[in-house]
Design a protein around this motif. Structure first.
Motif, short mmCIF file in Angstrom:
data_model
loop_
_atom_site.label_atom_id
_atom_site.label_comp_id
_atom_site.label_asym_id
_atom_site.label_seq_id
_atom_site.Cartn_x
_atom_site.Cartn_y
_atom_site.Cartn_z
N ARG A 17 0.84 -1.22 0.00
CA ARG A 17 0.00 0.00 0.00
C ARG A 17 0.86 1.26 0.00
O ARG A 17 0.58 2.21 -0.72
CB ARG A 17 -0.92 0.00 1.23
N LYS A 18 1.92 1.25 0.82
CA LYS A 18 2.80 2.43 0.89
C LYS A 18 3.47 2.68 -0.46
O LYS A 18 3.62 3.82 -0.89
CB LYS A 18 3.88 2.24 1.97
N PHE A 19 3.86 1.58 -1.12
CA PHE A 19 4.48 1.69 -2.44
C PHE A 19 3.53 2.39 -3.41
O PHE A 19 3.91 3.34 -4.09
CB PHE A 19 4.88 0.30 -2.95
N LEU A 20 2.29 1.90 -3.47
CA LEU A 20 1.32 2.50 -4.41
C LEU A 20 1.12 3.98 -4.10
O LEU A 20 1.07 4.82 -4.99
CB LEU A 20 -0.02 1.77 -4.35
N ASN A 21 1.00 4.30 -2.81
CA ASN A 21 0.75 5.69 -2.42
C ASN A 21 1.93 6.60 -2.74
O ASN A 21 1.76 7.81 -2.89
CB ASN A 21 0.41 5.77 -0.93
N ALA A 22 3.14 6.03 -2.83
CA ALA A 22 4.33 6.86 -3.06
C ALA A 22 4.62 7.08 -4.55
O ALA A 22 5.48 7.88 -4.90
CB ALA A 22 5.54 6.22 -2.38
N LEU A 23 3.90 6.38 -5.42
CA LEU A 23 4.17 6.53 -6.86
C LEU A 23 3.82 7.94 -7.32
O LEU A 23 2.80 8.51 -6.90
CB LEU A 23 3.36 5.51 -7.66
N LYS A 24 4.68 8.52 -8.17
CA LYS A 24 4.43 9.89 -8.63
C LYS A 24 3.88 9.93 -10.05
O LYS A 24 3.03 10.72 -10.37
CB LYS A 24 5.72 10.70 -8.56
N MET A 25 4.41 9.07 -10.91
CA MET A 25 3.97 9.07 -12.32
C MET A 25 3.10 7.85 -12.63
O MET A 25 2.05 7.98 -13.26
CB MET A 25 5.19 9.06 -13.25
N ILE A 26 3.53 6.69 -12.21
CA ILE A 26 2.86 5.44 -12.57
C ILE A 26 1.42 5.45 -12.06
O ILE A 26 1.16 5.84 -10.92
CB ILE A 26 3.65 4.24 -12.01
N SER A 27 0.48 5.03 -12.94
CA SER A 27 -0.94 5.09 -12.58
C SER A 27 -1.33 3.96 -11.65
O SER A 27 -0.89 2.82 -11.82
CB SER A 27 -1.80 4.99 -13.84
N MET A 28 -2.20 4.28 -10.70
CA MET A 28 -2.75 3.30 -9.78
C MET A 28 -4.14 2.97 -10.31
O MET A 28 -5.07 3.74 -10.15
CB MET A 28 -2.86 3.93 -8.39
N THR A 29 -4.27 1.86 -11.01
CA THR A 29 -5.56 1.46 -11.58
C THR A 29 -5.49 -0.05 -11.79
O THR A 29 -4.41 -0.62 -11.83
CB THR A 29 -5.87 2.22 -12.89
N ASN A 30 -6.66 -0.68 -11.91
CA ASN A 30 -6.65 -2.13 -12.02
C ASN A 30 -6.45 -2.62 -13.45
O ASN A 30 -6.23 -3.79 -13.69
CB ASN A 30 -7.95 -2.71 -11.48
N ASN A 31 -6.54 -1.72 -14.43
CA ASN A 31 -6.42 -2.15 -15.82
C ASN A 31 -4.96 -2.49 -16.14
O ASN A 31 -4.06 -2.28 -15.32
CB ASN A 31 -6.94 -1.06 -16.76
N LEU A 32 -4.71 -3.03 -17.31
CA LEU A 32 -3.34 -3.28 -17.76
C LEU A 32 -3.34 -3.19 -19.27
O LEU A 32 -4.39 -3.12 -19.90
CB LEU A 32 -2.87 -4.67 -17.28
N GLY A 33 -2.13 -3.17 -19.84
CA GLY A 33 -2.03 -3.14 -21.29
C GLY A 33 -2.28 -1.76 -21.86
O GLY A 33 -3.04 -1.60 -22.81
N ASP A 34 -1.64 -0.76 -21.29
CA ASP A 34 -1.82 0.63 -21.70
C ASP A 34 -0.45 1.19 -22.09
O ASP A 34 0.58 0.65 -21.67
CB ASP A 34 -2.41 1.40 -20.51
N THR A 35 -0.44 2.29 -22.85
CA THR A 35 0.81 2.99 -23.14
C THR A 35 1.40 3.53 -21.83
O THR A 35 2.61 3.75 -21.74
CB THR A 35 0.58 4.19 -24.08
#
Ligand code: PLP
Length: 390
Positions: free
Chosen positions: A319-337
């Motif tokens: 959870r801490k890792f996800l909250n610390a991300l600055k650019m990478i999107s937090m979403t359940n989908n995959l296979g995106d640019t």
């Protein structure tokens, strides 16, 4: 000479209209008209006729998408649906009936697991699960009423890989329909039909679109298998919309270049995370440390876009890792640019019990990264700084 797949993905196109358009046209129409009562009667009399009646049955834009993906998978024909789950459910409903049995890998997409365990039993269809890492257990699970064998390879999110050719041999011997969810690889990376699969299906929502815009599903295979599937979709209505098919057929034009770049970035990220003090078990099909590396090398042309790793600090660290991300999107989908990170234990697989999650390799700190097309150093920097805070 037939064109190479990279060319077919771009050039296969519906016949041009009188407007001589260059890009593929979009046929947004619910139904099609007839010149005479006789022509209309003929269209309805024979459901194998190649004539458009109503867009639940067929539509030229949807047909173009199907023709393209069938060519890329080395299949004769296919059907397209509104979502990946509709493709999977239509396949189960078409080929399984009361009293039948399906053998499936236990490591399958969360909603596929829900269909197998909650819905199919309502119609008297039972299932057995095998462990992807123990393919030697498959044959003993096949019973006289087994009609289908189902796998995802690589699996979501465990990235387990199974030898498609070996499983196909077992299926042929026992006359069981072999269905492969090829969503993680796409036909640009792996063609299961070449190795003996009967039907290949996709959530086109993922890498086929590849830009996070539309939902879609597709199933391809031999004509005699597609026919009953087509009639199921035509009559029960999970059909793909022409608009989504238009987006998806344009997406296929860039599938090969996207998958090459996804895989190039993903391999660098997997290598860059190996040895990081905050993580253990970096997993990627084309890392030599992957338990089924040899099989991956045999049946995949690259390792795909998904990298997983375990945060040593467990569920809290995740959870801490996800909250610390600055650019990478937090979403359940995959296979995106765009690169996406998710934490399956608390999202896509939260409906499973902890025991079920462990059985399919979803540990508390497991992070799944769908590596995008940004500059690889920007992706790595974001992951590294977020790991520091995990
Ligand atoms: C997303 C996904 C599905 C479901 O597809 P939808 O388009 O979301 O319905 C099925 N299988 C796999 C492997 C997936 O990743």
């Amino acid at each position: 000479m037939s064109q190479r797949p990279e060319t077919q993905a771009i050039r296969l196109q519906t016949t041009r209209t009188g407007e001589k358009e260059h890009a593929t046209p979009l046929f947004l129409t619910s139904s099609f008209i007839y010149d005479s009562a006789e022509e209309m009667a003929a269209a309805f009399a024979d459901d194998s006729l190649d004539v458009n009646i109503y867009s639940r049955f067929s539509n030229p834009t949807v047909d173009e998408f199907i023709a393209k993906i069938a060519a890329l998978e080395g299949a004769e024909d296919g059907i397209a649906t509104g979502t990946g789950m509709a493709a999977i459910f239509s396949t189960f409903m078409t080929f399984l009936g009361k009293g039948d049995h399906i053998v499936s890998a236990s490591a399958v997409f969360g909603s596929t697991h829900t269909i197998l365990t909650k819905y199919l039993p309502k119609w008297g269809i039972e299932h057995s699960y095998f462990d992807m890492t123990r393919p030697e257990t498959i044959e003993a699970m096949i019973k006289p009423n087994t009609k289908m064998l189902y796998v995802e390879t690589p699996s979501n999110p465990g990235l387990d890989i199974i030898d498609i050719e070996k499983v196909a041999e077992i299926c042929k011997k026992h006359k069981v329909l072999f269905v492969v969810d090829n969503c993680f690889a796409t036909p640009a990376v792996q063609q299961p039909i070449k190795y003996g699969a009967d039907l290949v299906l996709h959530s086109a929502t993922k890498f086929i679109d590849g830009q996070g815009r539309v939902l879609g599903g597709v199933v391809v295979g031999r004509k005699e298998l597609v026919k009953p599937l087509y009639l199921f979709v035509r009559n029960t209505g999970p059909s793909m919309s022409a608009f989504n098919a238009w987006v998806l057929t344009k997406s296929l034009e860039t599938l090969f270049v996207r998958m090459d770049k996804h895989a190039e970035n993903a391999l660098k990220i997997a290598q860059g995370l190996q040895g990081n003090a905050k993580v253990s078990q970096v997993k990627y099909p084309f890392l030599e440390t992957h338990p089924q590396y040899a099989i991956a090398k045999k049946q995949m042309s690259n390792g795909g876009a998904i990298v997983t790793f375990e945060i040593k600090a467990g569920i809290d660290g995740g959870r801490k890792f996800l909250n610390a991300l600055k650019m990478i999107s937090m979403t359940n989908n995959l296979g995106d640019t765009r690169t996406i990170a998710s934490h399956p234990a608390s999202t896509t697989h939260s409906k499973l019990t902890e025991e079920e999650r462990n059985a399919v390799g979803i540990t508390p700190g497991l992070i799944r990264v769908s590596v995008g097309l940004e500059h690889v150093e920007d992706i790595l920097e974001d992951i590294r700084q977020a790991l520091e805070k995990s």
